[in-house]
Scaffold this active site. Structure first.
Site, PDB file in Angstrom:
ATOM      1  N   GLY A 247       0.806  -1.223   0.000  1.00 48.61           N
ATOM      2  CA  GLY A 247       0.000   0.000   0.000  1.00 48.61           C
ATOM      3  C   GLY A 247       0.839   1.273   0.000  1.00 48.61           C
ATOM      4  O   GLY A 247       1.870   1.376  -0.671  1.00 48.61           O
ATOM      5  N   ASP A 267       7.500  -3.755   9.116  1.00 49.64           N
ATOM      6  CA  ASP A 267       6.106  -4.207   9.137  1.00 49.64           C
ATOM      7  C   ASP A 267       6.003  -5.361  10.137  1.00 49.64           C
ATOM      8  O   ASP A 267       7.011  -5.802  10.694  1.00 49.64           O
ATOM      9  CB  ASP A 267       5.622  -4.630   7.730  1.00 49.64           C
ATOM     10  CG  ASP A 267       4.136  -4.317   7.540  1.00 49.64           C
ATOM     11  OD1 ASP A 267       3.309  -4.848   8.327  1.00 49.64           O
ATOM     12  OD2 ASP A 267       3.789  -3.550   6.623  1.00 49.64           O
ATOM     13  N   ASP A 290       6.258  -5.623  15.471  1.00 46.18           N
ATOM     14  CA  ASP A 290       4.909  -5.112  15.727  1.00 46.18           C
ATOM     15  C   ASP A 290       5.059  -3.837  16.545  1.00 46.18           C
ATOM     16  O   ASP A 290       5.460  -3.893  17.712  1.00 46.18           O
ATOM     17  CB  ASP A 290       4.106  -6.179  16.489  1.00 46.18           C
ATOM     18  CG  ASP A 290       2.704  -5.699  16.841  1.00 46.18           C
ATOM     19  OD1 ASP A 290       2.407  -4.484  16.684  1.00 46.18           O
ATOM     20  OD2 ASP A 290       1.898  -6.539  17.272  1.00 46.18           O
ATOM     21  N   LYS A 323     -16.687  -0.098  13.290  1.00 41.54           N
ATOM     22  CA  LYS A 323     -17.983  -0.473  13.890  1.00 41.54           C
ATOM     23  C   LYS A 323     -18.547   0.805  14.485  1.00 41.54           C
ATOM     24  O   LYS A 323     -17.770   1.644  14.955  1.00 41.54           O
ATOM     25  CB  LYS A 323     -17.804  -1.473  15.046  1.00 41.54           C
ATOM     26  CG  LYS A 323     -17.540  -2.902  14.647  1.00 41.54           C
ATOM     27  CD  LYS A 323     -18.825  -3.643  14.364  1.00 41.54           C
ATOM     28  CE  LYS A 323     -18.488  -5.056  13.882  1.00 41.54           C
ATOM     29  NZ  LYS A 323     -19.441  -5.537  12.900  1.00 41.54           N
ATOM     30  N   ASN A 327     -21.770  -0.793  18.735  1.00 44.52           N
ATOM     31  CA  ASN A 327     -21.498  -2.197  18.398  1.00 44.52           C
ATOM     32  C   ASN A 327     -20.032  -2.593  18.561  1.00 44.52           C
ATOM     33  O   ASN A 327     -19.671  -3.731  18.307  1.00 44.52           O
ATOM     34  CB  ASN A 327     -21.887  -2.457  16.936  1.00 44.52           C
ATOM     35  CG  ASN A 327     -23.379  -2.425  16.734  1.00 44.52           C
ATOM     36  OD1 ASN A 327     -24.134  -2.819  17.631  1.00 44.52           O
ATOM     37  ND2 ASN A 327     -23.814  -1.933  15.588  1.00 44.52           N
ATOM     38  N   ASN A 375     -16.176  10.173  10.612  1.00 41.73           N
ATOM     39  CA  ASN A 375     -16.758   9.250   9.643  1.00 41.73           C
ATOM     40  C   ASN A 375     -17.576   8.196  10.366  1.00 41.73           C
ATOM     41  O   ASN A 375     -17.176   7.711  11.424  1.00 41.73           O
ATOM     42  CB  ASN A 375     -15.629   8.594   8.830  1.00 41.73           C
ATOM     43  CG  ASN A 375     -16.109   8.075   7.496  1.00 41.73           C
ATOM     44  OD1 ASN A 375     -17.212   8.387   7.057  1.00 41.73           O
ATOM     45  ND2 ASN A 375     -15.276   7.285   6.851  1.00 41.73           N
ATOM     46  N   TYR A 381     -10.981   5.071  14.884  1.00 40.75           N
ATOM     47  CA  TYR A 381     -10.002   5.480  13.873  1.00 40.75           C
ATOM     48  C   TYR A 381      -9.888   7.011  13.820  1.00 40.75           C
ATOM     49  O   TYR A 381      -8.790   7.579  13.816  1.00 40.75           O
ATOM     50  CB  TYR A 381     -10.444   4.920  12.518  1.00 40.75           C
ATOM     51  CG  TYR A 381      -9.512   5.182  11.359  1.00 40.75           C
ATOM     52  CD1 TYR A 381      -8.311   4.477  11.223  1.00 40.75           C
ATOM     53  CD2 TYR A 381      -9.844   6.115  10.371  1.00 40.75           C
ATOM     54  CE1 TYR A 381      -7.474   4.709  10.137  1.00 40.75           C
ATOM     55  CE2 TYR A 381      -9.015   6.341   9.280  1.00 40.75           C
ATOM     56  CZ  TYR A 381      -7.829   5.631   9.171  1.00 40.75           C
ATOM     57  OH  TYR A 381      -7.004   5.862   8.095  1.00 40.75           O
TER      58      TYR A 381
HETATM   59  P1  NAD Z   1      -2.609  -0.980   4.429  1.00 40.00           P
HETATM   60  O1  NAD Z   1      -3.483  -1.732   5.366  1.00 40.00           O
HETATM   61  O2  NAD Z   1      -2.550  -1.424   3.008  1.00 40.00           O
HETATM   62  O3  NAD Z   1      -1.131  -0.918   5.006  1.00 40.00           O
HETATM   63  C1  NAD Z   1      -0.844  -0.662   6.357  1.00 40.00           C
HETATM   64  C2  NAD Z   1       0.396  -1.443   6.721  1.00 40.00           C
HETATM   65  O4  NAD Z   1       0.678  -1.207   8.114  1.00 40.00           O
HETATM   66  C3  NAD Z   1       0.210  -2.950   6.554  1.00 40.00           C
HETATM   67  O5  NAD Z   1       1.285  -3.486   5.816  1.00 40.00           O
HETATM   68  C4  NAD Z   1       0.208  -3.464   7.975  1.00 40.00           C
HETATM   69  O6  NAD Z   1       0.732  -4.784   8.119  1.00 40.00           O
HETATM   70  C5  NAD Z   1       1.060  -2.429   8.690  1.00 40.00           C
HETATM   71  N1  NAD Z   1       0.794  -2.443  10.120  1.00 40.00           N
HETATM   72  C6  NAD Z   1      -0.420  -2.443  10.727  1.00 40.00           C
HETATM   73  N2  NAD Z   1      -0.259  -2.550  12.057  1.00 40.00           N
HETATM   74  C7  NAD Z   1       1.068  -2.639  12.302  1.00 40.00           C
HETATM   75  C8  NAD Z   1       1.836  -2.799  13.478  1.00 40.00           C
HETATM   76  N3  NAD Z   1       1.255  -2.924  14.678  1.00 40.00           N
HETATM   77  N4  NAD Z   1       3.187  -2.844  13.369  1.00 40.00           N
HETATM   78  C9  NAD Z   1       3.776  -2.751  12.145  1.00 40.00           C
HETATM   79  N5  NAD Z   1       3.087  -2.610  10.995  1.00 40.00           N
HETATM   80  C10 NAD Z   1       1.753  -2.562  11.069  1.00 40.00           C
HETATM   81  O7  NAD Z   1      -3.073   0.543   4.523  1.00 40.00           O
HETATM   82  P2  NAD Z   1      -2.786   1.799   3.563  1.00 40.00           P
HETATM   83  O8  NAD Z   1      -4.038   2.092   2.825  1.00 40.00           O
HETATM   84  O9  NAD Z   1      -1.528   1.633   2.809  1.00 40.00           O
HETATM   85  O10 NAD Z   1      -2.638   2.940   4.673  1.00 40.00           O
HETATM   86  C11 NAD Z   1      -1.402   3.423   5.160  1.00 40.00           C
HETATM   87  C12 NAD Z   1      -1.683   4.575   6.135  1.00 40.00           C
HETATM   88  O11 NAD Z   1      -2.465   5.575   5.487  1.00 40.00           O
HETATM   89  C13 NAD Z   1      -2.484   4.149   7.367  1.00 40.00           C
HETATM   90  O12 NAD Z   1      -2.021   4.862   8.485  1.00 40.00           O
HETATM   91  C14 NAD Z   1      -3.894   4.580   7.012  1.00 40.00           C
HETATM   92  O13 NAD Z   1      -4.676   4.801   8.160  1.00 40.00           O
HETATM   93  C15 NAD Z   1      -3.629   5.844   6.245  1.00 40.00           C
HETATM   94  N6  NAD Z   1      -4.707   6.258   5.339  1.00 40.00           N
HETATM   95  C16 NAD Z   1      -5.047   5.524   4.233  1.00 40.00           C
HETATM   96  C17 NAD Z   1      -6.053   5.968   3.390  1.00 40.00           C
HETATM   97  C18 NAD Z   1      -6.464   5.237   2.136  1.00 40.00           C
HETATM   98  O14 NAD Z   1      -7.336   5.722   1.409  1.00 40.00           O
HETATM   99  N7  NAD Z   1      -5.874   4.091   1.805  1.00 40.00           N
HETATM  100  C19 NAD Z   1      -6.728   7.147   3.684  1.00 40.00           C
HETATM  101  C20 NAD Z   1      -6.369   7.866   4.818  1.00 40.00           C
HETATM  102  C21 NAD Z   1      -5.347   7.413   5.625  1.00 40.00           C
END
Ligand code: NAD
Length: 475
Positions: A247, A267, A290, A323, A327, A375, A381
């Site tokens: 991502g 990660d 983690d 949620k 809930n 939201n 979140y």
């Molecule tokens: P994603 O779920 O594809 O990637 C997030 C990554 O973080 C994953 O690889 C996951 O394994 C890792 N991760 C989660 N918990 C972890 C932990 N405890 N320790 C280490 N790694 C951990 O999400 P994304 O869409 O690429 O989002 C990346 C960031 O952007 C996030 O903070 C998300 O909240 C933010 N964001 C995304 C969007 C969107 O439209 N995709 C919009 C607003 C904000």
């Protein structure tokens, strides 16, 4: 799923095909434009920049050599005759735009220096400039208005007119269409020479999905050295990127490596395969950890110190557990707040206190427009992501004392696995309900992070910049 799988917006491709474009016209459907995006080796700006200004504009003296360094061409509106001698002195190609009140050539960008505006009665200059130039900006063009931070203006009338600029830029961002981004940059008095990294970002395709933002540039934190090579501003720097296995995080790792950095890709252990792949691609290192675990801050301090210290930390890892609060199970609340916020506060404090994040360091966080607008189903979140905004604003002065900046990007709808999992109707609404009529790509978020991370961005701290195409959520 493969980490670098590109999530596609098939309507965007359809609307850009000959048949699709005709159909979209006939049905009055949105016609999203394919956004121009940065490719290495490209000039900062392809086309000329039209300049305007009001009162006694105070930025012109620094802008001329900056445009020269960027290799940009400029033209001046009739209201700004003083630009010619300044541009000539800087060795910049320039000319007058338009003759006898008729518009001149099409331009790629508009820049209006409003720093000299002391009173709302001087606003005619804004009207004249944007009225004359509005139809002359090329697709995917850029508009930047530079003002003074209202909160720092000694004179209340000056503060008032400077604050008024925000209404103008946010409306222009909706009016100009054609994927033109419009931003307001407040430059503090004395910090004029700190604006170059911001202009390079905002005037180039790096800011493809950024619009209607307000950015504050101030006195440099720490040394504030400009990079010797603008193409690789992070050369010799070590950058930690969390959530890097897929991502947005994978894209951040790529952009950081492209900018010259050695990237430590972090990660969770379960994501090891994707993590190794990304780390190999960016010629960096994989770190399976983690960040939610109690021992994570110390583990990161140890890893950074063993590495001779890190220069940039990008807190991209984030999770959702949606949620409605009625809930929601308690552990869903706790997990999200811990991973997205509390653990990042602990990590920052540990890295800064130990010196593992070096002086001159950069912390870049990832918030979300959900944290700004709220939201449905995302109390946990949105609490965590609004907390990221609070963390950036409250820690900026604290970390500045150590020569470290802290900023955040707040993405809107970005095409990733996270948003691909959203139900179709909500996904389609999220994609289209913004001034660009499309979702952003992970690289759009990554480019904004690259701008914050640059050594030349020492004048930027405590900022939260949305990468959302001017989403109507929380606008
Ligand atoms: P994603 O779920 O594809 O990637 C997030 C990554 O973080 C994953 O690889 C996951 O394994 C890792 N991760 C989660 N918990 C972890 C932990 N405890 N320790 C280490 N790694 C951990 O999400 P994304 O869409 O690429 O989002 C990346 C960031 O952007 C996030 O903070 C998300 O909240 C933010 N964001 C995304 C969007 C969107 O439209 N995709 C919009 C607003 C904000």
């Amino acid at each position: 799923m493969h980490w670098n799988l590109t999530m596609t917006d098939s309507y965007l491709d359809f609307a850009n095909s000959p048949v699709g474009a005709r159909l979209a016209d006939a049905l009055g459907l949105p016609k999203p434009l394919k956004l121009e995006r940065y490719k290495p080796g490209q000039p900062v700006i392809k086309g000329s920049v039209l300049l305007g200004g009001a009162g006694d504009p105070q930025m012109l003296g620094v802008l001329a050599p900056m445009f020269k360094a960027m290799g940009a061409q400029t033209v001046a509106h009739a209201q700004l005759p003083q630009w010619m001698p300044l541009a000539n002195k800087a060795g910049l190609m320039t000319g007058r735009w338009g003759v006898d009140g008729k518009p001149g050539e099409k331009v790629k960008a508009l820049l209006f220096d409003a720093t000299g505006m002391n009173d709302s009665t001087q606003s005619d200059a804004l009207y004249t400039f944007f009225h004359d130039a509005a139809r002359s900006v090329l697709p995917c063009g850029r508009v930047v208005v530079i003002g003074r931070p209202p909160e720092a203006c000694a004179n209340p009338r000056k503060a008032t007119v400077q604050r008024a600029l925000e209404g103008l830029t946010r409306s222009l961002a909706k009016e100009l269409k054609k994927a033109i981004g419009v931003q307001l940059v407040y430059v503090a008095e004395g910090a004029e020479d700190q604006v170059e990294s911001t202009l390079r970002f905002l005037l180039s395709p790096r800011s493809a999905y950024v619009s209607a933002q307000v950015i504050r540039v101030g006195a440099p934190v720490g040394d504030g050295a400009a990079p010797t090579d603008w193409a690789q501003p992070l050369a010799g720097k070590k950058v930690l990127v969390t959530g890097a296995s897929r991502g947005i995080g994978a894209s951040i790792a790529e952009v950081m490596a492209r900018e010259g950095a050695t990237v430590i890709c972090l990660d969770v252990p379960q994501a090891q395969a994707g993590l190794d792949e990304v780390a190999a691609k960016v010629k960096g290192r994989a770190l399976a950890l983690d960040i939610g675990a109690a021992e994570a801050p110390q583990a990161l301090v140890d890893a950074a110190l063993a590495d001779g210290g890190w220069d940039v930390v990008v807190h991209n890892a984030g999770i959702t557990r949606d949620k409605t609060i009625a809930n929601m199970k308690e552990h869903f609340w706790q997990m999200v707040v811990n991973v997205n916020l509390s653990t990042q506060e602990r990590i920052n404090d540990a890295l800064v206190a130990s010196g593992a994040l070096k002086a001159g360091g950069r912390i870049v966080c990832v918030s979300s427009i959900s944290g700004i607008a709220g939201n449905m189903g995302q109390t946990n979140y949105a609490f965590s992501k609004a907390g990221v905004v609070g963390m950036v604003q409250s820690h900026a002065p604290v970390y500045a004392a150590k020569g470290i900046t802290i900023n955040a990007v707040a993405p809107g709808f970005i095409e990733t696995q996270m948003t691909a999992a959203v139900p179709f109707a909500i996904r389609e609404a999220g994609r289209r309900m913004n001034s660009m009529s499309q979702g952003g790509l992970p690289v759009d978020v990554a480019e904004a992070i690259g701008w914050f991370a640059s050594p030349a961005s020492a004048g930027i701290t405590g900022n939260v910049v949305r990468v959302c195409g001017q989403s109507i959520m929380g606008a």
